[in-house]
Scaffold this active site. Sequence first.
Site, mmCIF file in Angstrom:
data_model
loop_
_atom_site.group_PDB
_atom_site.id
_atom_site.type_symbol
_atom_site.label_atom_id
_atom_site.label_comp_id
_atom_site.label_asym_id
_atom_site.label_seq_id
_atom_site.Cartn_x
_atom_site.Cartn_y
_atom_site.Cartn_z
ATOM 1 N N LYS A 29 -13.376 29.407 36.023
ATOM 2 C CA LYS A 29 -14.097 30.680 36.107
ATOM 3 C C LYS A 29 -13.913 31.369 37.447
ATOM 4 C CE LYS A 29 -17.361 30.320 32.414
ATOM 5 N NZ LYS A 29 -18.637 30.556 31.835
ATOM 6 N N LYS A 61 -9.207 29.054 25.237
ATOM 7 C CA LYS A 61 -10.304 29.030 24.252
ATOM 8 C C LYS A 61 -10.833 30.442 23.994
ATOM 9 C CE LYS A 61 -14.616 28.497 26.731
ATOM 10 N NZ LYS A 61 -16.000 28.287 26.430
ATOM 11 N N LYS A 81 -16.330 34.706 25.363
ATOM 12 C CA LYS A 81 -17.009 35.996 25.491
ATOM 13 C C LYS A 81 -16.441 36.799 26.638
ATOM 14 C CE LYS A 81 -21.558 33.953 24.856
ATOM 15 N NZ LYS A 81 -21.649 32.852 25.818
HETATM 16 N N1 AQP Z 1 -13.950 28.652 21.746
HETATM 17 C C1 AQP Z 1 -14.948 27.845 21.434
HETATM 18 N N2 AQP Z 1 -14.810 26.924 20.433
HETATM 19 C C2 AQP Z 1 -15.835 26.108 20.096
HETATM 20 N N3 AQP Z 1 -17.045 26.137 20.704
HETATM 21 C C3 AQP Z 1 -17.224 27.038 21.694
HETATM 22 N N4 AQP Z 1 -18.287 27.343 22.471
HETATM 23 C C4 AQP Z 1 -17.957 28.343 23.315
HETATM 24 N N5 AQP Z 1 -16.684 28.713 23.113
HETATM 25 C C5 AQP Z 1 -16.200 27.934 22.108
HETATM 26 C C6 AQP Z 1 -19.583 26.669 22.388
HETATM 27 O O1 AQP Z 1 -20.583 27.660 22.247
HETATM 28 C C7 AQP Z 1 -21.771 27.210 22.908
HETATM 29 C C8 AQP Z 1 -22.310 28.273 23.788
HETATM 30 O O2 AQP Z 1 -21.441 28.540 24.850
HETATM 31 P P1 AQP Z 1 -21.970 29.389 26.076
HETATM 32 O O3 AQP Z 1 -22.173 30.775 25.686
HETATM 33 O O4 AQP Z 1 -23.162 28.774 26.652
HETATM 34 O O5 AQP Z 1 -20.887 29.280 27.154
HETATM 35 P P2 AQP Z 1 -19.379 29.068 27.088
HETATM 36 O O6 AQP Z 1 -19.055 27.730 26.558
HETATM 37 O O7 AQP Z 1 -18.923 29.331 28.462
HETATM 38 O O8 AQP Z 1 -18.919 30.162 26.022
HETATM 39 P P3 AQP Z 1 -17.977 31.376 26.226
HETATM 40 O O9 AQP Z 1 -17.952 32.157 24.994
HETATM 41 O O10 AQP Z 1 -16.658 30.945 26.745
HETATM 42 O O11 AQP Z 1 -18.718 32.235 27.284
HETATM 43 P P4 AQP Z 1 -18.245 32.744 28.668
HETATM 44 O O12 AQP Z 1 -16.962 33.473 28.400
HETATM 45 O O13 AQP Z 1 -19.377 33.632 29.086
HETATM 46 O O14 AQP Z 1 -18.049 31.557 29.533
HETATM 47 C C9 AQP Z 1 -21.401 25.930 23.646
HETATM 48 O O15 AQP Z 1 -21.820 24.835 22.856
HETATM 49 C C10 AQP Z 1 -19.916 25.969 23.706
HETATM 50 O O16 AQP Z 1 -19.355 24.680 23.747
#
Ligand code: AQP
Length: 344
Positions: free
Chosen positions: A122, A206, A209
């Site tokens: 990040k 992956k 968001k």
């Molecule tokens: N690509 C993914 N495949 C499977 N599971 C995923 N999760 C996130 N991306 C994937 C799971 O969603 C839950 C919530 O995630 P989060 O919003 O707390 O943070 P994150 O993992 O950092 O998700 P993002 O979408 O990638 O957000 P940003 O871009 O803001 O960092 C978790 O259980 C995660 O494993």
Amino acid sequence: MSETLPEAYLGPQRVFSGVQPSGALHLGNYLGALVKFVALQERMECIYCVVDMHAITLWQDPAALASQTREIAAAYIAAGVDPTRAIIFPQSAVSGHAELAWIFNCVARIGWLDRMTQFKEKTGKNKQGASVGLYTYPVLQAADILLYKATHVPVGEDQKQHLELTRDIAGKFNNDFNAPGFFPLTEPMIEGPGARVMSLRDGQAKMSKSDPSDQSRINLLDDADTISQKIRRARTDPAPLPEAVAGLSNRPEAANLVGIYAAIAGMTDQQVLDRFGGKGFGEFKPALADLMVDRLAPVSDRMRRLIADPAEIDRILADGAARARAIAEPILEETRRIVGYVKL
Ligand code: AQP
């Protein structure tokens, strides 16, 4: 500090998980987390948090944070979480998360945090410009889980390393304070379809968001036309789909689309290839888009209806926060005693 002690945790089984209100929820969040949340509420006590304190480790527009928080709560309910059974609440409404995180900041070691790959991903080359909160994010995550002595955490694969850190913190706390089995060594629940949904533009990254390209992800609130268009434009290679799973090994984009189809349809990758092996993406992509629309349209319709009534969401969140506090407070009280704080 005492020697390593046995870790038998004898408390009840409890599930905790959370999603950050840091933007629109996508298919990866849905398959990697929400679908599992719904299945688990049938058999365990479940606590599902909207982790707004985590979200502000990166800049969030204050005018948008509250509505994003309500939107995540709406997504939980629209996906099938029942707020009368599971607890749904915003992290910032229970101050014990911050209090326990401080204690755990004093238990976790800098060397442990230095190994966290998500922080490196990040921040990239801008580590010095990152917030301290982003660095200690996994410590707050450990506090989220252990404030409720959660024994199980359903998450996507990206969270595996953070959950190992949670276990390390629990083990070191129990050991340092001579409190064997006080905090459980929480089990991650990662396996299963949808644990790692990849970007539609890059099969090695992956779905996220925070990816600047909206074409890289399917948002839960995308309409049918947008979903079809994004799948049509998803990056692929020119070869037809293979007949067997081994044929997907050096084809990350093809493997991702097959994996998504399998996760939504409740099939194995091989069963998908039994149906589509030898066929081109011109045939597979429309079938995938139709399947996705059928599955997501009812969820997004429910989400839109819920979002239209923010007062009702706030009522659910306030009720959830009160139930969460009731579980957390005795655990926190005992933690304060173990640490040696004065009780007044
Ligand atoms: N690509 C993914 N495949 C499977 N599971 C995923 N999760 C996130 N991306 C994937 C799971 O969603 C839950 C919530 O995630 P989060 O919003 O707390 O943070 P994150 O993992 O950092 O998700 P993002 O979408 O990638 O957000 P940003 O871009 O803001 O960092 C978790 O259980 C995660 O494993």
